[in-house]
Design a protein around this motif. Sequence first.
Motif, PDB file in Angstrom:
ATOM      1  N   TYR A  21       0.981  -1.235  -0.089  1.00  8.50           N
ATOM      2  CA  TYR A  21       0.040   0.049  -0.099  1.00  8.50           C
ATOM      3  C   TYR A  21       0.900   1.010  -0.024  1.00  8.50           C
ATOM      4  CZ  TYR A  21      -2.708   3.994   1.606  1.00  8.50           C
ATOM      5  OH  TYR A  21      -3.273   5.058   2.181  1.00  8.50           O
ATOM      6  N   LYS A  25       0.937   3.942  -2.833  1.00 11.06           N
ATOM      7  CA  LYS A  25       0.497   5.412  -2.364  1.00 11.06           C
ATOM      8  C   LYS A  25       1.568   6.236  -2.831  1.00 11.06           C
ATOM      9  CE  LYS A  25      -2.153   8.397  -0.138  1.00 11.06           C
ATOM     10  NZ  LYS A  25      -3.283   9.026  -1.037  1.00 11.06           N
ATOM     11  N   ASP A  29       0.904   9.493  -5.472  1.00  9.17           N
ATOM     12  CA  ASP A  29       0.746  10.753  -5.083  1.00  9.17           C
ATOM     13  C   ASP A  29       1.868  11.280  -5.993  1.00  9.17           C
ATOM     14  OD1 ASP A  29      -0.797  10.319  -2.869  1.00  9.17           O
ATOM     15  OD2 ASP A  29       0.882  10.198  -1.486  1.00  9.17           O
ATOM     16  N   PRO A  34      -5.498  10.081  -7.427  1.00  8.01           N
ATOM     17  CA  PRO A  34      -6.034   9.424  -6.161  1.00  8.01           C
ATOM     18  C   PRO A  34      -5.994   7.985  -5.615  1.00  8.01           C
ATOM     19  CG  PRO A  34      -7.705  11.157  -7.452  1.00  8.01           C
ATOM     20  CD  PRO A  34      -6.376  10.292  -8.294  1.00  8.01           C
ATOM     21  N   THR A  36      -6.696   5.227  -2.249  1.00  6.79           N
ATOM     22  CA  THR A  36      -6.982   5.069  -0.728  1.00  6.79           C
ATOM     23  C   THR A  36      -6.656   3.879  -0.371  1.00  6.79           C
ATOM     24  OG1 THR A  36      -9.385   4.386  -1.431  1.00  6.79           O
ATOM     25  CG2 THR A  36      -8.721   6.705  -1.102  1.00  6.79           C
ATOM     26  N   ARG A  37      -6.864   3.568   0.847  1.00  2.64           N
ATOM     27  CA  ARG A  37      -6.741   2.103   1.299  1.00  2.64           C
ATOM     28  C   ARG A  37      -7.892   1.302   0.934  1.00  2.64           C
ATOM     29  NH1 ARG A  37      -2.956   1.033   5.221  1.00  2.64           N
ATOM     30  NH2 ARG A  37      -2.096   2.849   6.132  1.00  2.64           N
ATOM     31  N   GLU A  38      -9.031   1.531   0.406  1.00  2.00           N
ATOM     32  CA  GLU A  38     -10.142   0.768  -0.031  1.00  2.00           C
ATOM     33  C   GLU A  38      -9.705   0.577  -1.708  1.00  2.00           C
ATOM     34  OE1 GLU A  38     -14.225   2.608  -1.715  1.00  2.00           O
ATOM     35  OE2 GLU A  38     -14.729   1.415   0.441  1.00  2.00           O
ATOM     36  N   ASP A  39      -8.991   1.430  -2.401  1.00  2.33           N
ATOM     37  CA  ASP A  39      -8.602   1.085  -3.582  1.00  2.33           C
ATOM     38  C   ASP A  39      -7.631  -0.082  -3.470  1.00  2.33           C
ATOM     39  OD1 ASP A  39      -9.839   3.212  -4.698  1.00  2.33           O
ATOM     40  OD2 ASP A  39      -8.646   4.684  -4.530  1.00  2.33           O
TER      41      ASP A  39
END
Length: 217
Positions: A21, A25, A29, A34, A36-39
């Motif tokens: 992650y 990430k 960035d 975008p 997220t942890r959900e992604d």
Amino acid sequence: MIRAFIFDLDGVLTDTSEFHYLAWKRLADEEGIPFTREDNEALRGVSRHESLRLLLKGRTLPPAQFEEWAERKNRYYLELINQISPRNLLPGAVEFLQALQKAGLKRAIASSSKNARLVVERLNLLPWVDVLVDGTMVDRSKPAPDLFLKAAELLGEHPEACVVVEDAEAGIEAARAAGMRVIGIGPYERVGKADLVISGLNALGPEEILRRLERNA
């Protein structure tokens, strides 16, 4: 009759998902995407290239740039896993492998990751497995069955004699496609299609797991 267990690595024997992650990430960035942890949950159990396609969410890149992004993520991940050690093993992992060895059952690790050998070596797991299959050894990653079929081939076992231990939906699909029974580790919403769902390798011993699988067959 089950004669071999084939384990996914991340989320089953160890948990490097946070490292993945953080690496994705950082890349996202840097590129203004975008993420997220959900992604990140959608990336569980799939290859690096497929993960990048999911991260891009329909956006396309020239092939050279796509490869550069994938390699950059891998570089970030390798920087993070330099700190991995046996303390990163999940509860019950080594004890379960040892119990299988004592019972005369074969053991394999089959991971989509091309860095699986490095992680397994840092975790000191090689003495407890007969076979290690990683993403460099097959053409197709999960949910294709190739990883698990390769593990069975190297173990010298027919698919129906193998049970897979997985924590990802893609891995459960791959095990099913390989003609193997499968144990799911994690929440039912994610691994409910498995033959047996457990919370972790410290939940049940191999004998009880085999009894329940045979009962559910």
